[in-house]
Design an enzyme around this catalytic site. Structure first.
Site, PDB file in Angstrom:
ATOM      1  N   TYR A   1      -9.449   5.493   7.245  1.00 38.33           N
ATOM      2  CA  TYR A   1      -9.671   5.827   8.655  1.00 38.33           C
ATOM      3  C   TYR A   1     -10.673   6.984   8.666  1.00 38.33           C
ATOM      4  CZ  TYR A   1      -5.344   3.263   9.858  1.00 38.33           C
ATOM      5  OH  TYR A   1      -4.381   2.299  10.034  1.00 38.33           O
TER       6      TYR A   1
ATOM      7  N   PRO B   1      -4.934   0.342  18.613  1.00 41.49           N
ATOM      8  CA  PRO B   1      -4.623  -0.167  17.265  1.00 41.49           C
ATOM      9  C   PRO B   1      -4.653   0.877  16.152  1.00 41.49           C
ATOM     10  CG  PRO B   1      -6.800  -0.923  17.973  1.00 41.49           C
ATOM     11  CD  PRO B   1      -6.181  -0.237  19.145  1.00 41.49           C
TER      12      PRO B   1
ATOM     13  N   HIS C   1       0.843  -1.202   0.000  1.00 43.51           N
ATOM     14  CA  HIS C   1       0.000   0.000   0.000  1.00 43.51           C
ATOM     15  C   HIS C   1       0.877   1.251   0.000  1.00 43.51           C
ATOM     16  CE1 HIS C   1      -4.237  -1.560   1.208  1.00 43.51           C
ATOM     17  NE2 HIS C   1      -3.644  -2.341   0.326  1.00 43.51           N
TER      18      HIS C   1
ATOM     19  N   LYS D   1       0.503  -0.264  15.086  1.00 48.07           N
ATOM     20  CA  LYS D   1       1.894  -0.366  15.550  1.00 48.07           C
ATOM     21  C   LYS D   1       2.199  -1.580  16.436  1.00 48.07           C
ATOM     22  CE  LYS D   1       3.711   2.997  13.511  1.00 48.07           C
ATOM     23  NZ  LYS D   1       3.582   2.320  12.215  1.00 48.07           N
TER      24      LYS D   1
ATOM     25  N   TYR E   1       3.710   6.356  10.252  1.00 45.20           N
ATOM     26  CA  TYR E   1       2.855   5.240   9.829  1.00 45.20           C
ATOM     27  C   TYR E   1       3.682   4.136   9.152  1.00 45.20           C
ATOM     28  CZ  TYR E   1      -1.392   2.843   8.390  1.00 45.20           C
ATOM     29  OH  TYR E   1      -2.384   1.894   8.238  1.00 45.20           O
TER      30      TYR E   1
HETATM   31  P1  RFL Z   1       0.302 -12.050  21.641  1.00 44.84           P
HETATM   32  O1  RFL Z   1      -0.090 -12.090  20.197  1.00 44.84           O
HETATM   33  O2  RFL Z   1      -0.716 -11.671  22.633  1.00 44.84           O
HETATM   34  O3  RFL Z   1       0.870 -13.499  21.986  1.00 44.84           O
HETATM   35  C1  RFL Z   1       1.153 -13.891  23.324  1.00 44.84           C
HETATM   36  C2  RFL Z   1       1.060 -15.390  23.405  1.00 44.84           C
HETATM   37  O4  RFL Z   1       1.358 -15.805  24.750  1.00 44.84           O
HETATM   38  C3  RFL Z   1       0.410 -16.783  25.153  1.00 44.84           C
HETATM   39  N1  RFL Z   1       0.320 -16.775  26.619  1.00 44.84           N
HETATM   40  C4  RFL Z   1       0.909 -17.699  27.398  1.00 44.84           C
HETATM   41  N2  RFL Z   1       1.670 -18.761  27.107  1.00 44.84           N
HETATM   42  C5  RFL Z   1       2.105 -19.523  28.150  1.00 44.84           C
HETATM   43  N3  RFL Z   1       1.813 -19.256  29.465  1.00 44.84           N
HETATM   44  C6  RFL Z   1       1.049 -18.193  29.784  1.00 44.84           C
HETATM   45  N4  RFL Z   1       0.745 -17.942  31.052  1.00 44.84           N
HETATM   46  C7  RFL Z   1       0.570 -17.359  28.740  1.00 44.84           C
HETATM   47  N5  RFL Z   1      -0.200 -16.248  28.698  1.00 44.84           N
HETATM   48  C8  RFL Z   1      -0.333 -15.905  27.421  1.00 44.84           C
HETATM   49  C9  RFL Z   1      -0.875 -16.355  24.474  1.00 44.84           C
HETATM   50  O5  RFL Z   1      -1.793 -17.449  24.354  1.00 44.84           O
HETATM   51  C10 RFL Z   1      -0.350 -15.891  23.118  1.00 44.84           C
HETATM   52  O6  RFL Z   1      -0.309 -16.953  22.174  1.00 44.84           O
HETATM   53  O7  RFL Z   1       1.563 -11.090  21.877  1.00 44.84           O
HETATM   54  P2  RFL Z   1       2.819 -10.767  20.914  1.00 44.84           P
HETATM   55  O8  RFL Z   1       3.397 -12.040  20.349  1.00 44.84           O
HETATM   56  O9  RFL Z   1       3.695  -9.849  21.669  1.00 44.84           O
HETATM   57  O10 RFL Z   1       2.205 -10.022  19.654  1.00 44.84           O
HETATM   58  C11 RFL Z   1       1.630  -8.745  19.770  1.00 44.84           C
HETATM   59  C12 RFL Z   1       0.517  -8.563  18.739  1.00 44.84           C
HETATM   60  O11 RFL Z   1      -0.363  -9.664  18.812  1.00 44.84           O
HETATM   61  C13 RFL Z   1      -0.265  -7.249  18.943  1.00 44.84           C
HETATM   62  O12 RFL Z   1       0.611  -6.201  19.267  1.00 44.84           O
HETATM   63  C14 RFL Z   1      -1.050  -6.840  17.675  1.00 44.84           C
HETATM   64  O13 RFL Z   1      -2.032  -7.788  17.376  1.00 44.84           O
HETATM   65  C15 RFL Z   1      -1.700  -5.479  17.881  1.00 44.84           C
HETATM   66  N6  RFL Z   1      -2.552  -5.084  16.747  1.00 44.84           N
HETATM   67  C16 RFL Z   1      -1.996  -4.549  15.603  1.00 44.84           C
HETATM   68  N7  RFL Z   1      -0.648  -4.427  15.474  1.00 44.84           N
HETATM   69  C17 RFL Z   1      -0.094  -3.973  14.307  1.00 44.84           C
HETATM   70  O14 RFL Z   1       1.141  -3.871  14.239  1.00 44.84           O
HETATM   71  N8  RFL Z   1      -0.860  -3.625  13.213  1.00 44.84           N
HETATM   72  C18 RFL Z   1      -2.214  -3.719  13.251  1.00 44.84           C
HETATM   73  O15 RFL Z   1      -2.844  -3.462  12.232  1.00 44.84           O
HETATM   74  C19 RFL Z   1      -2.843  -4.159  14.493  1.00 44.84           C
HETATM   75  N9  RFL Z   1      -4.170  -4.286  14.584  1.00 44.84           N
HETATM   76  C20 RFL Z   1      -3.946  -5.216  16.833  1.00 44.84           C
HETATM   77  C21 RFL Z   1      -4.742  -4.791  15.729  1.00 44.84           C
HETATM   78  C22 RFL Z   1      -4.570  -5.755  17.963  1.00 44.84           C
HETATM   79  C23 RFL Z   1      -5.936  -5.863  18.023  1.00 44.84           C
HETATM   80  N10 RFL Z   1      -6.503  -6.437  19.200  1.00 44.84           N
HETATM   81  C24 RFL Z   1      -7.509  -7.411  19.199  1.00 44.84           C
HETATM   82  C25 RFL Z   1      -5.867  -6.217  20.469  1.00 44.84           C
HETATM   83  C26 RFL Z   1      -6.107  -4.905  15.766  1.00 44.84           C
HETATM   84  C27 RFL Z   1      -6.721  -5.398  16.929  1.00 44.84           C
HETATM   85  C28 RFL Z   1      -8.220  -5.447  16.936  1.00 44.84           C
HETATM   86  C1  PHB Z   2      -6.448  -4.402  10.563  1.00 46.00           C
HETATM   87  O1  PHB Z   2      -6.505  -4.628   9.339  1.00 46.00           O
HETATM   88  O2  PHB Z   2      -6.806  -5.250  11.396  1.00 46.00           O
HETATM   89  C2  PHB Z   2      -5.958  -3.086  11.017  1.00 46.00           C
HETATM   90  C3  PHB Z   2      -5.408  -2.197  10.109  1.00 46.00           C
HETATM   91  C4  PHB Z   2      -4.964  -0.967  10.532  1.00 46.00           C
HETATM   92  C5  PHB Z   2      -5.078  -0.613  11.861  1.00 46.00           C
HETATM   93  C6  PHB Z   2      -5.609  -1.505  12.781  1.00 46.00           C
HETATM   94  C7  PHB Z   2      -6.061  -2.745  12.361  1.00 46.00           C
HETATM   95  O3  PHB Z   2      -4.666   0.623  12.265  1.00 46.00           O
END
Ligand code: RFL
Ligand code: PHB
Length: 390
Positions: free
Chosen positions: A201, A293, A72, A297, A385
């Site tokens: 957005y 989110p 993108h 990041k 970004y």
């Molecule tokens: P995770 O993905 O939470 O993984 C942690 C893992 O640890 C396990 N765990 C355990 N294992 C053993 N013993 C325990 N006691 C444990 N407790 C937990 C869990 O089951 C899990 O498998 O953390 P990690 O690896 O640091 O990754 C971080 C990312 O997942 C997170 O920052 C992103 O998803 C955030 N996020 C976004 N980030 C971006 O860079 N770009 C995006 O577009 C973006 N969109 C988002 C997002 C997060 C969202 N939510 C739901 C919070 C959109 C959403 C809606």
């Molecule tokens: C997504 O596609 O899940 C997404 C994209 C951009 C954001 C957050 C989530 O800023």
């Protein structure tokens, strides 16, 4: 059982760290509370910075992201029904982002780990860590009803915001910074073509919305909703109707709706725990920090922590140098706080804070007006970004 680096958590942080260390000949064991299928079922991030893709390449897992990810060149900001394009490529001297889902990143890493023959203990319950302030850290857990003890040189806490690693650190050794927001995001995934080729957005009097995607045939949409909202109260029809009301007329007219594959609600939060190292325990990713989110990041920050941690551990094993490990926390936090600032700022700019004084609302409108009229301000947005340098 004994390993060099014990990793708690098989999310993107833990799996990416495991793969980078494996490529450098460092042995790891991962303990994960959930099953592999459960980890893959969590729909989260969608936007990868170039630095994150580069790190996937270094880990040998970038091929499918290059083949199937969508490059993108820009994003759109819609304000009260009018769209404005932010040309990321032009404003950053050629940088772009890659739309490729976290689920796919995780799948690629899981496959690489299985091919490498590295140990991952899924469905590990009662995970506990101890001795990380000594030379001999250990973890205990239960797998398939059997107790397991793992001795290691180091522990990497990659277990997300609700994990046990940060919680195992003595309270007085941690300083926590936190900001909660008065709303959540309700997300919906569907096998429908995206409403537009780039992310939109939208700021709107009814609340923020985001149009994102996973592929040319799969869309991801989000709505700002009150904190009290429950996903059960949102039929697909209610979601689509509300989204359409918040879009500009052109997007509303071209929105293709369909049955949801997934719907979930997530509250927004900014959080940083300092420092990120305690003796032989190193926190990485969501275990140490959370961003709302809006700036996309979270996963990218997790990847930059893992870059620093893998380099530091490899340096320790190859050169017997502690320099990287000693600087780990400070190096990460310098980048973390800049991403915290950007994510907070974009969240403040684009959401509806209708409980706040009218003065704040006026400032928000002025800031948007300034941004949309100033190339310098847009350059600042674009530079953040696409991702600040590591
Ligand atoms: P995770 O993905 O939470 O993984 C942690 C893992 O640890 C396990 N765990 C355990 N294992 C053993 N013993 C325990 N006691 C444990 N407790 C937990 C869990 O089951 C899990 O498998 O953390 P990690 O690896 O640091 O990754 C971080 C990312 O997942 C997170 O920052 C992103 O998803 C955030 N996020 C976004 N980030 C971006 O860079 N770009 C995006 O577009 C973006 N969109 C988002 C997002 C997060 C969202 N939510 C739901 C919070 C959109 C959403 C809606
Ligand atoms: C997504 O596609 O899940 C997404 C994209 C951009 C954001 C957050 C989530 O800023």
């Amino acid at each position: 059982m004994r390993t060099q680096v014990l990793i708690v958590g098989a999310g993107p942080s833990g799996l990416l760290l495991g793969q980078l260390l494996h490529r450098a000949g460092v042995d790891t064991v991962i303990v994960e509370r959930q099953s592999g299928a459960h980890v893959l079922s969590r729909i989260r991030a969608g936007v990868l910075e170039q630095g994150t893709v580069d790190l996937m390449d270094e880990a040998g897992v970038g091929a499918r992201a290059h083949a199937e990810g969508l490059v993108h060149d820009g994003v759109e900001l819609a304000v009260d029904g009018v769209r404005h394009r932010i040309d990321l490529r032009a404003l950053t001297g050629g940088k772009t982002v890659l739309v490729y889902g976290q689920t796919e990143v995780t799948r690629d890493l899981m496959q690489a780990r299985a091919a490498a023959g590295s140990t991952t203990l899924y469905e590990a319950t009662d995970v506990r860590i101890e001795g990380f302030e000594t030379e001999a850290p250990r973890a205990h857990c239960t797998v398939g009803g059997e107790p397991v003890e793992i001795a290691a040189d180091f522990i990497a806490g990659c277990d997300g915001f609700h994990g046990i690693c940060r919680a195992s650190v003595p309270r007085e050794a941690l300083r926590v910074y936190e900001q909660v927001y008065p709303f959540s995001w309700l997300g919906l995934l569907s096998d429908t073509p995206p409403v537009s080729p780039e992310l939109i957005y939208s700021r709107h009097a009814r609340g923020f919305s985001l149009c994102s995607m996973r592929s040319p045939t799969r869309s991801r949409y989000y709505l700002q909703v009150p904190l009290t909202e429950r996903v059960e109260d949102w039929s697909d029809q209610r979601f689509w109707d509300e989204l359409r009301r918040r879009l500009d007329p052109e997007a509303a007219a071209s929105l293709v709706t369909g049955p949801s594959l997934e719907k979930s609600v997530a509250p927004l939060r900014s959080f940083v725990a300092e420092p990120m190292r305690f003796g032989r325990l190193f926190l990485a990713g969501d275990a140490a920090h959370i961003v709302p989110p809006t700036g996309a990041k979270g996963l990218n920050l997790a990847a930059s922590d893992v870059r620093y941690l893998s380099q530091a551990l490899i340096e320790h094993y190859r050169e017997r140098s502690a320099a990287g490990l000693d600087h780990y926390s400070a190096r990460c936090l310098a980048r973390v706080w800049k991403a915290e600032r950007f994510s907070w700022w974009l969240t403040r700019l684009m959401h509806n804070f209708d409980q706040e004084p009218a003065f704040q609302a006026k400032l928000q409108s002025a800031e948007l007006d300034y941004l949309l009229g100033s190339e310098s301000a847009q350059r600042v947005l674009a530079e953040n970004y696409v991702g600040l340098p590591t």
